[in-house]
Write an enzyme that holds these catalytic residues in place. Structure first.
Site, mmCIF file in Angstrom:
data_model
loop_
_atom_site.group_PDB
_atom_site.id
_atom_site.type_symbol
_atom_site.label_atom_id
_atom_site.label_comp_id
_atom_site.label_asym_id
_atom_site.label_seq_id
_atom_site.Cartn_x
_atom_site.Cartn_y
_atom_site.Cartn_z
ATOM 1 N N GLU A 88 0.597 -1.099 0.144
ATOM 2 C CA GLU A 88 0.116 -0.151 -0.107
ATOM 3 C C GLU A 88 0.747 1.453 0.141
ATOM 4 O OE1 GLU A 88 -4.080 -1.630 2.096
ATOM 5 O OE2 GLU A 88 -2.595 -0.723 3.268
ATOM 6 N N CYS B 21 5.374 -4.863 15.841
ATOM 7 C CA CYS B 21 5.136 -3.866 16.875
ATOM 8 C C CYS B 21 3.757 -4.000 17.077
ATOM 9 C CB CYS B 21 5.408 -2.335 16.244
ATOM 10 S SG CYS B 21 7.136 -2.152 15.517
ATOM 11 N N CYS C 121 3.297 8.460 1.337
ATOM 12 C CA CYS C 121 3.777 7.513 2.196
ATOM 13 C C CYS C 121 3.869 6.221 1.524
ATOM 14 C CB CYS C 121 2.712 7.129 3.500
ATOM 15 S SG CYS C 121 3.514 6.046 4.874
ATOM 16 N N CYS D 269 0.754 -2.028 15.958
ATOM 17 C CA CYS D 269 0.689 -1.787 14.288
ATOM 18 C C CYS D 269 -0.123 -2.998 13.624
ATOM 19 C CB CYS D 269 2.110 -1.617 13.832
ATOM 20 S SG CYS D 269 2.236 -1.506 12.213
ATOM 21 N N CYS E 213 5.843 -7.410 7.245
ATOM 22 C CA CYS E 213 7.106 -6.747 8.048
ATOM 23 C C CYS E 213 7.397 -8.030 9.133
ATOM 24 C CB CYS E 213 6.459 -5.667 8.869
ATOM 25 S SG CYS E 213 7.690 -4.839 9.956
ATOM 26 N N CYS F 98 -1.896 5.995 10.112
ATOM 27 C CA CYS F 98 -0.473 5.349 10.676
ATOM 28 C C CYS F 98 -0.673 3.967 11.344
ATOM 29 C CB CYS F 98 0.064 6.277 11.664
ATOM 30 S SG CYS F 98 1.598 6.953 11.348
HETATM 31 S S1 SF4 Z 1 5.471 -0.230 12.893
HETATM 32 FE FE1 SF4 Z 1 4.532 -1.748 11.713
HETATM 33 S S2 SF4 Z 1 5.446 -1.659 9.719
HETATM 34 FE FE2 SF4 Z 1 6.457 -0.342 11.096
HETATM 35 S S3 SF4 Z 1 8.404 -1.547 11.718
HETATM 36 FE FE3 SF4 Z 1 6.431 -2.022 13.241
HETATM 37 S S4 SF4 Z 1 5.403 -3.611 12.623
HETATM 38 FE FE4 SF4 Z 1 6.711 -3.140 11.033
#
Ligand code: SF4
Length: 408
Positions: free
Chosen positions: A136, A162, A151, A165, A158, A389
């Site tokens: 995206e 996190c 962005c 996220c 990933c 975000c």
């Molecule tokens: S915020 Fe989300 S996309 Fe960014 S490094 Fe952490 S898990 Fe990965």
């Protein structure tokens, strides 16, 4: 083991030991990145995508078909300044050569599998690449002026998980290639017809790039760096390094390299001021704890009062949003030319956090601002299309996750 626990006989020996460890760590990260390489830029019919190649690479493949090096400059102009995707539109190139180029090469774009525009005009693109993988890209227009940030994603999925996220719940599939990174920006500009590339100080609608989409850009450093060099090239897209910001969760050994080699702006996803909490919110902290991340920020060469490091801080109710957290944040970043972006948490299906109250956000911002750091509370954009975000996740993955829930 922390780099700082090794005992050596002198400060020079210490510095050398750290440099050696950093070098080994960099090599390890780059070797791991290679395991998730993007597919070949050559199509099944043998044609090669010119997007994403360096000037030297274009010169080399032109030589293979008997063309002189000066053609590179012509092609570069048409591809990156004019934004054409059809060799027949390259009016400074004779027709027979246009046809020869079209037999050998393409000027690729990802397929826009879905484009959604939010009520606040944020536009989210789901781009599908040649192997069917998707990522995206989001355009966030400024509310007051004709400009905005694009962005861009650097990986499909990933590795970092996190916990706030949504993207982090999608496993890493692969890294995006330089062509796929550059062409996200080019395809977004196609969508707004922003060609030819504005020159010099001419205002741009798509005026900045933030590498804050899906993925950790420093875990795909080589492709990201190559893409940014292409985007910054003054004879093509020509976007200044001052208008590009790379956001990292704190991959310390490559923060140095990014600063030295690219000199673009840096944003750091901090999100917590104590290691025990950051270990949970940003698990990469177990490898590169807060002190090491901040030391790398202090070394970052592009940081100055004119080009501050941005610390991203997601506001999670009763988790990281107390007055004491704000004061500790100020203490940690003191001496760094910095600003703090406070990001109200955007809930997504299945997330365990809640956003901080408005009063908490304001109080936290006030403490940081009174200590001399700009601390804007970011207004979430594109919430209605899950473009805000930490909410990015490819639609196909969401559909699969939805199916898995339905199957339970
Ligand atoms: S915020 Fe989300 S996309 Fe960014 S490094 Fe952490 S898990 Fe990965």
């Amino acid at each position: 083991m922390s780099f700082f626990t090794a005992s050596s006989s002198s400060p020079t020996a210490d510095a050398n030991a750290i440099a050696l460890m950093d070098e080994r760590e960099r090599a390890r990260i780059l070797a791991k990145a290679a395991l998730f390489s993007p597919p070949s830029a050559t199509l099944p019919d043998g044609r090669r995508d010119l997007v994403g190649l360096s000037r030297d690479e274009i010169t080399a493949i032109l030589a293979e078909i008997g063309e002189k090096p000066f053609r590179t400059k012509q092609l570069w102009h048409w591809i990156y300044h004019q934004g054409v995707t059809d060799f027949a539109r390259m009016s400074s190139i004779a027709k027979p050569l246009q046809e020869k180029l079209a037999e050998q090469f393409i000027i690729g774009r990802p397929e826009p599998a879905m484009v959604q525009t939010s009520s606040d005009e944020t536009r989210k693109f789901l781009f599908r690449f040649r192997d069917g993988q998707e990522a995206e890209t989001v355009y966030i227009p400024d509310r007051k002026e004709d400009r905005g940030a694009v962005c861009i994603s650097s990986q499909v999925g990933c590795t970092l998980s996190c916990t706030f996220c949504h993207t982090g719940t999608q496993k890493l599939v692969r890294n995006l290639g330089a062509a796929e990174i550059v062409s996200q920006f080019m395809a977004a500009r196609d969508s707004y017809s922003e060609w030819p590339s504005p020159k010099g100080e001419t205002p741009r609608l798509l005026s900045t790039i933030v590498l804050m989409g899906m993925g950790e850009p420093l875990y795909n450093y080589e492709n990201v760096a190559k893409a940014m060099r292409i985007i910054m090239d003054g004879e093509g897209i020509g976007l200044s390094r001052r208008r590009i910001t790379l956001s990292t969760s704190g991959v310390v050994p490559l923060m140095d390299r990014c600063g030295d080699e690219l000199g673009i702006n840096l944003a750091v996803s901090l999100h917590a001021v104590r290691n025990d909490l950051r270990d949970q919110i940003v698990p990469l902290n177990r490898k590169y704890p807060i002190e090491e991340v901040l030391a790398a920020c202090r070394r970052y060469p592009a940081a100055s009062n004119a080009r501050r490091i941005t610390f991203e801080y997601i506001m999670l109710r009763d988790v990281n949003d107390s007055d004491a957290d704000a004061r500790e944040l100020v203490r940690l970043i003191s001496g760094i030319p910095a600003k703090v972006n406070l990001i109200p948490f955007n809930p997504w299906p299945g997330s365990e956090y809640r956003p901080s109250t408005r009063e908490r956000q304001s109080r936290f911002a006030e403490i940081v601002m009174n200590a001399g750091f700009a601390s804007p509370i970011r207004t979430p954009r594109g919430r209605d299309i899950l473009a805000a975000c930490g909410q990015l996740k490819t639609a196909s993955e969401r559909a699969r996750a939805g199916q898995a829930v339905a199957d339970e």
